[in-house]
Design a protein around this motif. Structure first.
Motif, PDB file in Angstrom:
ATOM      1  N   ILE B 294       4.217 -12.049  10.753  1.00 18.90           N
ATOM      2  CA  ILE B 294       4.828 -10.888  10.104  1.00 18.90           C
ATOM      3  C   ILE B 294       3.814  -9.742  10.069  1.00 18.90           C
ATOM      4  CG2 ILE B 294       5.811 -10.019   7.944  1.00 18.90           C
ATOM      5  CD1 ILE B 294       6.611 -13.003   7.388  1.00 18.90           C
ATOM      6  N   GLU B 295       4.245  -8.580  10.501  1.00 23.26           N
ATOM      7  CA  GLU B 295       3.373  -7.408  10.500  1.00 23.26           C
ATOM      8  C   GLU B 295       3.265  -6.857   9.076  1.00 23.26           C
ATOM      9  OE1 GLU B 295       0.684  -5.075  11.499  1.00 23.26           O
ATOM     10  OE2 GLU B 295       1.396  -6.632  12.880  1.00 23.26           O
ATOM     11  N   CYS B 296       2.059  -6.506   8.683  1.00 20.89           N
ATOM     12  CA  CYS B 296       1.871  -5.913   7.356  1.00 20.89           C
ATOM     13  C   CYS B 296       0.623  -5.046   7.366  1.00 20.89           C
ATOM     14  CB  CYS B 296       1.753  -6.989   6.282  1.00 20.89           C
ATOM     15  SG  CYS B 296       0.302  -8.035   6.486  1.00 20.89           S
ATOM     16  N   THR B 297       0.486  -4.201   6.341  1.00 18.17           N
ATOM     17  CA  THR B 297      -0.690  -3.345   6.207  1.00 18.17           C
ATOM     18  C   THR B 297      -1.447  -3.770   4.964  1.00 18.17           C
ATOM     19  OG1 THR B 297       0.536  -1.535   7.202  1.00 18.17           O
ATOM     20  CG2 THR B 297      -1.483  -0.948   6.020  1.00 18.17           C
ATOM     21  N   GLY B 298      -2.691  -4.111   5.127  1.00 15.25           N
ATOM     22  CA  GLY B 298      -3.487  -4.581   3.984  1.00 15.25           C
ATOM     23  C   GLY B 298      -4.881  -4.010   4.012  1.00 15.25           C
ATOM     24  N   LYS B 299      -5.802  -4.798   4.557  1.00 20.59           N
ATOM     25  CA  LYS B 299      -7.207  -4.396   4.499  1.00 20.59           C
ATOM     26  C   LYS B 299      -7.543  -3.210   5.412  1.00 20.59           C
ATOM     27  CE  LYS B 299      -8.416  -7.019   1.231  1.00 20.59           C
ATOM     28  NZ  LYS B 299      -8.817  -6.485  -0.080  1.00 20.59           N
ATOM     29  N   SER B 300      -6.598  -2.792   6.254  1.00 22.96           N
ATOM     30  CA  SER B 300      -6.853  -1.565   6.998  1.00 22.96           C
ATOM     31  C   SER B 300      -6.774  -0.362   6.055  1.00 22.96           C
ATOM     32  CB  SER B 300      -5.847  -1.409   8.146  1.00 22.96           C
ATOM     33  OG  SER B 300      -4.531  -1.398   7.641  1.00 22.96           O
ATOM     34  N   LEU B 301      -6.119  -0.552   4.912  1.00 23.07           N
ATOM     35  CA  LEU B 301      -6.017   0.510   3.903  1.00 23.07           C
ATOM     36  C   LEU B 301      -6.925   0.272   2.711  1.00 23.07           C
ATOM     37  CD1 LEU B 301      -2.316   1.487   3.049  1.00 23.07           C
ATOM     38  CD2 LEU B 301      -4.070   2.914   4.089  1.00 23.07           C
ATOM     39  N   PHE B 302      -7.159  -1.010   2.392  1.00 21.36           N
ATOM     40  CA  PHE B 302      -7.865  -1.355   1.161  1.00 21.36           C
ATOM     41  C   PHE B 302      -9.170  -2.092   1.452  1.00 21.36           C
ATOM     42  CE2 PHE B 302      -3.431  -1.050  -0.076  1.00 21.36           C
ATOM     43  CZ  PHE B 302      -3.514  -0.245  -1.200  1.00 21.36           C
ATOM     44  N   SER B 303     -10.175  -1.747   0.690  1.00 22.45           N
ATOM     45  CA  SER B 303     -11.503  -2.327   0.908  1.00 22.45           C
ATOM     46  C   SER B 303     -11.570  -3.782   0.435  1.00 22.45           C
ATOM     47  CB  SER B 303     -12.527  -1.506   0.130  1.00 22.45           C
ATOM     48  OG  SER B 303     -13.784  -2.131   0.188  1.00 22.45           O
ATOM     49  N   PRO B 304     -12.378  -4.606   1.116  1.00 22.41           N
ATOM     50  CA  PRO B 304     -12.652  -5.947   0.596  1.00 22.41           C
ATOM     51  C   PRO B 304     -13.741  -5.934  -0.481  1.00 22.41           C
ATOM     52  CG  PRO B 304     -13.756  -5.657   2.690  1.00 22.41           C
ATOM     53  CD  PRO B 304     -13.015  -4.368   2.419  1.00 22.41           C
ATOM     54  N   LEU B 305     -14.236  -4.746  -0.820  1.00 21.55           N
ATOM     55  CA  LEU B 305     -15.335  -4.635  -1.786  1.00 21.55           C
ATOM     56  C   LEU B 305     -14.824  -4.183  -3.145  1.00 21.55           C
ATOM     57  CD1 LEU B 305     -17.754  -2.438   0.392  1.00 21.55           C
ATOM     58  CD2 LEU B 305     -17.374  -4.894   0.558  1.00 21.55           C
ATOM     59  N   GLY B 306     -15.416  -4.693  -4.193  1.00 20.29           N
ATOM     60  CA  GLY B 306     -15.258  -4.128  -5.525  1.00 20.29           C
ATOM     61  C   GLY B 306     -13.892  -4.314  -6.152  1.00 20.29           C
ATOM     62  N   GLU B 307     -13.731  -3.624  -7.287  1.00 20.17           N
ATOM     63  CA  GLU B 307     -12.475  -3.667  -8.032  1.00 20.17           C
ATOM     64  C   GLU B 307     -11.552  -2.554  -7.570  1.00 20.17           C
ATOM     65  OE1 GLU B 307     -13.974  -3.319 -12.195  1.00 20.17           O
ATOM     66  OE2 GLU B 307     -12.562  -4.952 -12.554  1.00 20.17           O
ATOM     67  N   PHE B 308     -10.263  -2.789  -7.739  1.00 17.04           N
ATOM     68  CA  PHE B 308      -9.290  -1.722  -7.503  1.00 17.04           C
ATOM     69  C   PHE B 308      -8.944  -1.054  -8.827  1.00 17.04           C
ATOM     70  CE2 PHE B 308      -7.192  -3.897  -3.543  1.00 17.04           C
ATOM     71  CZ  PHE B 308      -8.369  -3.755  -2.862  1.00 17.04           C
ATOM     72  N   SER B 309      -8.093  -0.032  -8.721  1.00 10.97           N
ATOM     73  CA  SER B 309      -7.522   0.623  -9.898  1.00 10.97           C
ATOM     74  C   SER B 309      -6.293   1.349  -9.380  1.00 10.97           C
ATOM     75  CB  SER B 309      -8.504   1.632 -10.498  1.00 10.97           C
ATOM     76  OG  SER B 309      -8.682   2.711  -9.601  1.00 10.97           O
ATOM     77  N   GLN B 310      -5.556   1.995 -10.290  1.00 12.42           N
ATOM     78  CA  GLN B 310      -4.413   2.791  -9.828  1.00 12.42           C
ATOM     79  C   GLN B 310      -4.881   3.894  -8.885  1.00 12.42           C
ATOM     80  OE1 GLN B 310      -5.258   2.104 -12.940  1.00 12.42           O
ATOM     81  NE2 GLN B 310      -4.907   3.761 -14.399  1.00 12.42           N
TER      82      GLN B 310
END
Lengths: 190, 585
Positions: B294-310
């Motif tokens: 299944i095609e999806c968009t993930g780590k190409s947009l979001f970093s594998p480092l640190g915490e996220f937030s809104q």
């Protein structure tokens, strides 16, 4: 209703935890959905500490990010400046005028910026600065700075004073209640 | 009634109300409070074990004996407990067994930001991941059930943000889970090859059963809000996604990151035009989705480092063309200000020893605890910090590699609790395989960095009741070190003597630098010191200590009397006798 975001910022050991517990108890009693977030650990050793408090009808995120904060309540001048990016347009900074030197200043690697509050005002921030340390000591302890600040915020919070004092009684251990009542009153009128 | 609880207290209530009888843990930020809150209950057994492996095995023993049991640790603690974990997967449980592990994205108080979900996958055990305190309560409680139902340990994954955030939780009543009868089950519990070969297929079958559960369970749920955008997310990322998108996108919320469902994901993906995966740290869900073709968009947009937030989510989706017209607008730009890193407290007993090591240009292999802060300016005392116990094991290898060149110029420093955790075995190796290494045990009589937990060297247990006390001197001798001496780190001359003599000695040695943490309630503070401005020459020698109470003002040293605890170490350094209790300011 819109979610309200508050940040309590200061230096590890200044008592921001009690201040956030007071807010938590108050807002819960008011019937709001409430989220609080703090980070323990290394930050307890004299480092910069931040607690987020958010309340409203339904709150999802426990953290406050750039441009979202309605009130920054700062226990120390530098810390108010450090988190100022988080203040939303029209938000307010309440700051204790106490200065606590961070290690880079102590070692001489950096200077404590003089006129930091004027700098904030010049950049358009609404800064309500006052000395919370003197009334805290008058109430009985430098540690009561947290409650002086919360008293000051209470007067600007739009929540009735008796609700605040009830939350204060619920939050503070009985043997410290007198001192904290004095501190709260001093802040409320200050 | 609903109560505001941090995630860790909610886990404690969930476990307690789920009938927990035994919890054994080692403290580690951000997991520590789980066990501390449980210790308030006198009808269950709570304890601090010397390390996470011991804790996990104690929990295993309790489960084997028929009790509902748990252990709690930080993410790196699971590395230590990984040995029992992988075979616990084979034995399964008798009483429900929950392993609580707290990850630390952004490394607020950790040496790495490993993603514990890999352990659940590798060990083939189910993992639950709550998004807030309310779920932490519910998931912890049901994890004990799930464990018994599927005959498996269950990992409950927390992270710093959820462990230390508060939200309202409805806390119910405790349900007693009586001790199950102990029945010898040799083929289930003796994991030698003949029996383990029989257990492995059962593990695989169990995972198939759990995969079926994952398709239809309360942990994973779809919020169907239209077909334009679909987001698969879990943990606190779910909260941030809801904060940004509210009810404007469809969400598949994963509460059980292992095993992940297949059909649920396929159906969800098929129901939306564009699929995103939002997860902190590694692309675990994303890789699973891709493996399903299944095609999806993930780590190409979001970093594998640190915490996220809104904000992370808004910033990422802006790149995808989302305008966020009502996004928050900041009042202005914050001015640049000096950093305020954490530091060793005024009067910290570690300071005197670190000063002595720096003064003598000693190479210092460090360890995990408050004393890791010896690495920061102005002391800059440490050369390495890897993991619990690595100072003691590491100095042996260091001296093996360089021999006499370094043996007299290198020490390992390790705290009392960390020495109990995993320093002892390294010391055995020094003695047994004979390097002339010197180990300094910084014994402050408490587990400090995690907020003052008792340990086997303090003489008290988790409840504060008197307990067996390890005799560190006798222990080091018993491990094969003949030269063991104790020094008071507030006495700089004694520190100097001890360090020089032990480094000169032609055999391995241990220096126990002993003084209780200055923040302990029973520690009496001295009168704050003063600087006699008439005598102070402004030489800045006292500034080398990096004490937060000592600074320079107008060319003279100054002591902050609200911070100073009168330890007197700065006074010992002053060549002009300018610092003292009675000094005139």
């Amino acid at each position: 209703m819109k979610t309200t975001s508050i940040m309590i910022v200061g230096v590890g050991g200044q008592g921001s935890l009690l201040a956030s517990r007071l807010l938590g108890n108050l807002l819960t009693a008011e019937g709001y959905d409430v989220k609080l977030s703090e980070v323990h650990g290394m930050s307890q050793r004299g480092g910069s500490v931040v607690t987020y408090v958010r309340y409203g009808e339904k709150v999802y995120s426990p953290v406050v990010t750039e441009g979202e904060c309605d009130f920054i309540i700062s226990f120390e001048k530098l810390e108010a400046a450090r988190y100022a990016d988080c203040l939303r347009r029209g938000g307010k900074i309440i700051v204790n005028t106490q200065e606590i030197d961070p290690m880079p200043v102590i070692t001489g690697a950096a200077e404590y910026p003089s006129g930091i509050l004027d700098e904030l005002k010049a950049r358009g921030f609404d800064v309500d600065a006052f000395d919370a340390l003197t009334p805290a000591m008058e109430a009985g302890s430098a540690k009561a700075v947290n409650i002086v600040l919360m008293g000051h915020f209470a007067a600007r919070s739009g929540i009735a004073k008796e609700k605040w004092t009830a939350a204060l009684e619920q939050t503070v251990p009985a043997r410290f209640l007198d001192m904290n009542r004095k501190a709260f009153e001093a802040g409320y009128g200050g | 009634m609903k109560k505001l609880l941090i995630g860790n207290e909610a886990v404690a209530w969930g476990l307690y109300n789920g009938g927990l009888r035994v919890i054994s843990s080692y403290p580690g930020t951000p997991s520590t409070e789980i066990t501390e809150f449980l210790a308030k209950h006198d009808d269950i057994h709570t304890e601090w074990a010397p390390n996470e492996k011991v804790a996990c095995e104690a929990a295993f023993g309790a489960s084997l004996a028929g009790a509902r049991a748990a252990c709690a640790m930080k993410h790196v603690g699971l590395n230590v407990a990984a040995d029992p974990l992988f075979t616990l997967s084979y034995t399964g449980v008798t009483g429900g067994l929950v392993i609580c592990v707290a990850d630390d994205p952004a490394m607020h108080s950790s040496q790495n930001e490993q993603d514990s979900r890999h352990y659940a996958i590798a060990a083939k055990v189910p993992m639950l991941e709550p998004s807030d305190s309310a779920e932490a309560y519910a998931f912890a409680r049901s994890a004990l059930e799930l464990s018994e139902q599927y005959d498996t340990p269950v990992i409950l994954r927390m992270c710093t943000r959820i462990a230390h955030s508060q939200c309202l939780v409805e806390v119910g009543e405790r349900e007693e889970a009586p001790l199950k009868e102990y029945v010898r089950q040799l083929a289930k519990y003796i994991m030698m090859p003949g029996y383990a070969r029989v257990r492995h297929p059962l593990v695989e079958q169990r995972m198939r059963n759990l995969r079926a559960l994952a398709e239809d369970c309360a942990y994973n749920r779809v919020e169907n809000r239209g077909s334009r955008i679909g987001i698969i997310t879990s943990g606190c990322s779910y909260l941030y996604a809801k904060e940004v998108f509210g009810d404007s996108v469809s969400i598949l919320k994963i509460g059980m990151p292992n095993p992940l469902p297949e059909k649920l994901i396929r159906d969800f993906a098929a129901s939306v035009e564009k699929l995103y995966v939002i997860e902190e740290l590694d692309p675990v869900i994303e890789n699973h989705v891709r493996a399903l073709g299944i095609e999806c968009t993930g780590k190409s947009l979001f970093s594998p480092l640190g915490e996220f937030s809104q904000q992370t989510i808004r910033d990422a989706f802006r790149k995808e063309g989302f305008p966020f017209e009502n996004a928050p607008e900041k009042q202005g730009d914050a001015p640049q200000v000096p950093g305020r890193p954490p530091m060793m407290c005024a009067g910290c007993p570690h300071r005197g020893m670190f000063y002595t090591l720096v003064k003598n240009h000693i190479t210092v292999l460090g360890d995990i605890g408050c004393y890791t802060l010896g690495a920061v300016a102005p002391l800059n005392a440490l050369d390495s910090t890897l993991c619990m116990g690595a100072s003691v094991s590491g100095i042996h290898g260091f001296n093996l590699a360089r021999g006499k060149e370094t043996e007299g110029k290198t020490v390992a420093v390790i705290g009392d609790s960390t020495f109990m955790h995993s320093g002892m075995t390294g010391l055995v190796n020094i003695a047994y395989n004979a390097t002339n290494s010197t180990v300094i045990i910084l014994d402050n009589s408490i587990t400090g960095m995690t907020g003052h937990q008792q340990n086997p060297t303090t003489g008290y247990n988790i409840k504060g009741d008197p307990a067996a006390k390890v005799d560190l001197e006798a222990l080091c001798r018993a491990l094969g070190i003949a030269r063991v001496r104790v020094v008071d780190p507030y006495d700089l001359k004694a520190c100097e003597r001890a360090v020089r003599e032990e480094l000169e000695a032609e055999e391995p040695s241990v220096i126990i630098s002993r003084r209780p943490c200055v923040l302990l309630k029973y520690v009496k503070h001295g009168e704050p010191l003063r600087v006699d401005a008439g005598k102070c020459r402004g030489c800045r020698r006292c500034m080398g200590l990096g004490c937060p109470a000592v600074s320079m003002k107008d060319g003279k040293a100054r002591i902050d009397r609200t911070l100073c605890v009168g330890c007197g170490v700065c006074g010992q350094l002053c060549a002009f006798d300018a610092i003292g209790e009675g000094a005139k300011e």
